[in-house]
Design a protein around this motif. Structure first.
Motif, PDB file in Angstrom:
ATOM      1  N   ARG A 119       0.836  -1.213   0.000  1.00  0.00           N
ATOM      2  CA  ARG A 119       0.000   0.000   0.000  1.00  0.00           C
ATOM      3  C   ARG A 119       0.864   1.254   0.000  1.00  0.00           C
ATOM      4  NH1 ARG A 119      -3.306  -2.916   3.634  1.00  0.00           N
ATOM      5  NH2 ARG A 119      -2.351  -1.859   5.376  1.00  0.00           N
ATOM      6  N   ALA A 120       1.939   1.224   0.767  1.00  0.00           N
ATOM      7  CA  ALA A 120       2.809   2.401   0.862  1.00  0.00           C
ATOM      8  C   ALA A 120       3.497   2.703  -0.472  1.00  0.00           C
ATOM      9  CB  ALA A 120       3.846   2.220   1.969  1.00  0.00           C
ATOM     10  N   VAL A 121       4.078   1.693  -1.096  1.00  0.00           N
ATOM     11  CA  VAL A 121       4.782   1.956  -2.357  1.00  0.00           C
ATOM     12  C   VAL A 121       3.810   2.278  -3.477  1.00  0.00           C
ATOM     13  CG1 VAL A 121       6.852   0.658  -1.726  1.00  0.00           C
ATOM     14  CG2 VAL A 121       5.037  -0.482  -3.030  1.00  0.00           C
ATOM     15  N   ALA A 122       2.564   1.792  -3.381  1.00  0.00           N
ATOM     16  CA  ALA A 122       1.560   2.106  -4.404  1.00  0.00           C
ATOM     17  C   ALA A 122       1.214   3.593  -4.423  1.00  0.00           C
ATOM     18  CB  ALA A 122       0.299   1.279  -4.187  1.00  0.00           C
ATOM     19  N   LEU A 123       1.422   4.268  -3.301  1.00  0.00           N
ATOM     20  CA  LEU A 123       1.118   5.700  -3.218  1.00  0.00           C
ATOM     21  C   LEU A 123       2.215   6.579  -3.799  1.00  0.00           C
ATOM     22  CD1 LEU A 123      -0.337   5.816   0.404  1.00  0.00           C
ATOM     23  CD2 LEU A 123      -1.626   5.885  -1.737  1.00  0.00           C
ATOM     24  N   LEU A 124       3.373   5.991  -4.023  1.00  0.00           N
ATOM     25  CA  LEU A 124       4.521   6.773  -4.483  1.00  0.00           C
ATOM     26  C   LEU A 124       4.505   6.974  -5.994  1.00  0.00           C
ATOM     27  CD1 LEU A 124       7.363   5.026  -2.465  1.00  0.00           C
ATOM     28  CD2 LEU A 124       6.201   7.169  -1.915  1.00  0.00           C
ATOM     29  N   PRO A 125       5.060   8.082  -6.444  1.00  0.00           N
ATOM     30  CA  PRO A 125       5.263   8.243  -7.887  1.00  0.00           C
ATOM     31  C   PRO A 125       6.220   7.161  -8.388  1.00  0.00           C
ATOM     32  CG  PRO A 125       5.665  10.314  -6.728  1.00  0.00           C
ATOM     33  CD  PRO A 125       5.500   9.246  -5.684  1.00  0.00           C
ATOM     34  N   TRP A 126       6.107   6.823  -9.645  1.00  0.00           N
ATOM     35  CA  TRP A 126       6.932   5.768 -10.234  1.00  0.00           C
ATOM     36  C   TRP A 126       8.412   6.063 -10.067  1.00  0.00           C
ATOM     37  CZ3 TRP A 126       6.904   0.964 -11.063  1.00  0.00           C
ATOM     38  CH2 TRP A 126       7.690   0.334 -12.029  1.00  0.00           C
ATOM     39  N   SER A 127       8.806   7.314 -10.254  1.00  0.00           N
ATOM     40  CA  SER A 127      10.226   7.665 -10.120  1.00  0.00           C
ATOM     41  C   SER A 127      10.739   7.371  -8.707  1.00  0.00           C
ATOM     42  CB  SER A 127      10.469   9.126 -10.490  1.00  0.00           C
ATOM     43  OG  SER A 127       9.708   9.975  -9.651  1.00  0.00           O
ATOM     44  N   SER A 128       9.916   7.578  -7.705  1.00  0.00           N
ATOM     45  CA  SER A 128      10.316   7.269  -6.331  1.00  0.00           C
ATOM     46  C   SER A 128      10.462   5.766  -6.137  1.00  0.00           C
ATOM     47  CB  SER A 128       9.300   7.822  -5.333  1.00  0.00           C
ATOM     48  OG  SER A 128       9.277   9.227  -5.384  1.00  0.00           O
ATOM     49  N   ASN A 129       9.555   5.005  -6.746  1.00  0.00           N
ATOM     50  CA  ASN A 129       9.675   3.544  -6.661  1.00  0.00           C
ATOM     51  C   ASN A 129      10.944   3.055  -7.340  1.00  0.00           C
ATOM     52  OD1 ASN A 129       7.587   2.195  -5.151  1.00  0.00           O
ATOM     53  ND2 ASN A 129       6.166   3.163  -6.572  1.00  0.00           N
ATOM     54  N   LEU A 130      11.263   3.627  -8.487  1.00  0.00           N
ATOM     55  CA  LEU A 130      12.491   3.221  -9.176  1.00  0.00           C
ATOM     56  C   LEU A 130      13.714   3.543  -8.328  1.00  0.00           C
ATOM     57  CD1 LEU A 130      11.700   4.280 -12.854  1.00  0.00           C
ATOM     58  CD2 LEU A 130      11.642   1.981 -11.865  1.00  0.00           C
ATOM     59  N   LEU A 131      13.692   4.690  -7.664  1.00  0.00           N
ATOM     60  CA  LEU A 131      14.801   5.064  -6.793  1.00  0.00           C
ATOM     61  C   LEU A 131      14.922   4.089  -5.619  1.00  0.00           C
ATOM     62  CD1 LEU A 131      17.053   7.064  -6.050  1.00  0.00           C
ATOM     63  CD2 LEU A 131      15.321   8.374  -4.802  1.00  0.00           C
ATOM     64  N   LEU A 132      13.820   3.777  -4.975  1.00  0.00           N
ATOM     65  CA  LEU A 132      13.856   2.837  -3.850  1.00  0.00           C
ATOM     66  C   LEU A 132      14.334   1.460  -4.300  1.00  0.00           C
ATOM     67  CD1 LEU A 132      10.596   3.698  -1.877  1.00  0.00           C
ATOM     68  CD2 LEU A 132      12.960   4.062  -1.151  1.00  0.00           C
ATOM     69  N   MET A 133      13.911   1.038  -5.478  1.00  0.00           N
ATOM     70  CA  MET A 133      14.330  -0.283  -5.952  1.00  0.00           C
ATOM     71  C   MET A 133      15.814  -0.311  -6.317  1.00  0.00           C
ATOM     72  SD  MET A 133      11.110  -1.862  -8.108  1.00  0.00           S
ATOM     73  CE  MET A 133      11.602  -1.052  -9.591  1.00  0.00           C
ATOM     74  N   SER A 134      16.371   0.848  -6.627  1.00  0.00           N
ATOM     75  CA  SER A 134      17.795   0.882  -6.989  1.00  0.00           C
ATOM     76  C   SER A 134      18.702   0.745  -5.768  1.00  0.00           C
ATOM     77  CB  SER A 134      18.120   2.177  -7.738  1.00  0.00           C
ATOM     78  OG  SER A 134      18.128   3.287  -6.854  1.00  0.00           O
ATOM     79  N   LYS A 135      18.139   0.921  -4.597  1.00  0.00           N
ATOM     80  CA  LYS A 135      18.891   0.766  -3.348  1.00  0.00           C
ATOM     81  C   LYS A 135      18.724  -0.666  -2.835  1.00  0.00           C
ATOM     82  CE  LYS A 135      19.399   5.229  -3.491  1.00  0.00           C
ATOM     83  NZ  LYS A 135      20.620   5.759  -4.057  1.00  0.00           N
TER      84      LYS A 135
END
Length: 137
Positions: free
Chosen positions: A103-119
Motif C-alpha cells: 500500500r505504501a509503495v503504491a502511493l509513491l510516484p513511479w520515479s520514487s519507486n524506481l529510486l527505492l528499488m535501486s537501493k
C-alpha cells in the motif's frame, strides 16, 4: 452592506488563499490516486512478464515487440522496453511483501519507486522511506 469594491479590497486575498488551498488539496489527492492506479497497473504488467518467465536473453525480443505495440495503443504511457523490465523488477521486488508495504509503495510516484528499488533496502527500510516520502509530500 459592503460594495463589491470593499469586499475585493479587504477580503480578496483570503478568498484567493482559501480557493488555492482547496485546489491544491484536490490536486494532491488526485496525484495520489493516479500514482496508486499506475503502480497497480505496473505491478500487474510486471506479474505478466514474471509469470511468462521472460528474462533479458529469452524475452528481450518479446518485450521489445510488446513495447512497440503498447506505444501504438498508449503513446503517452512510456512503455519502453526498459520500463517494462522495470515493471517486472517492481513485481519481483514486492510480490512477497506484506500488504502494508504494498500500500505504501503504491502511493509513491513511479520515479520514487524506481529510486527505492535501486537501493539495497530491506522491506522495513523501504516502508520507512515510502512513509516519509508520503508524509512530506
Amino acid at each position: 452592506m459592503k460594495s463589491d469594491r470593499q469586499i475585493l479590497d479587504s477580503e480578496y486575498n483570503e478568498i484567493l488563499l482559501q480557493t488555492v488551498a482547496v485546489i491544491e488539496k484536490s490536486r494532491s489527492m488526485l496525484a495520489v490516486q493516479v500514482s496508486t492506479i499506475a503502480s497497480n497497473s505496473y505491478f500487474g504488467i510486471g506479474q505478466i512478464l514474471y509469470e511468462r518467465k521472460l528474462e533479458s536473453k529469452y524475452g528481450d525480443a518479446v518485450v521489445r515487440r510488446l513495447s512497440v505495440d503498447l506505444k501504438q495503443r498508449y503513446p503517452d504511457m512510456g512503455m519502453s522496453p526498459r520500463q517494462l523490465w522495470n515493471m517486472k523488477a517492481f513485481y519481483c521486488r514486492y510480490k512477497d511483501s506484506d500488504e502494508k508495504l504494498l500500500r505504501a509503495v503504491a502511493l509513491l510516484p513511479w520515479s520514487s519507486n524506481l529510486l527505492l528499488m535501486s537501493k539495497d533496502l530491506t522491506d522495513e527500510q523501504t516502508l520507512f522511506y515510502a512513509q516519509e516520502t508520503i508524509r512530506k509530500g
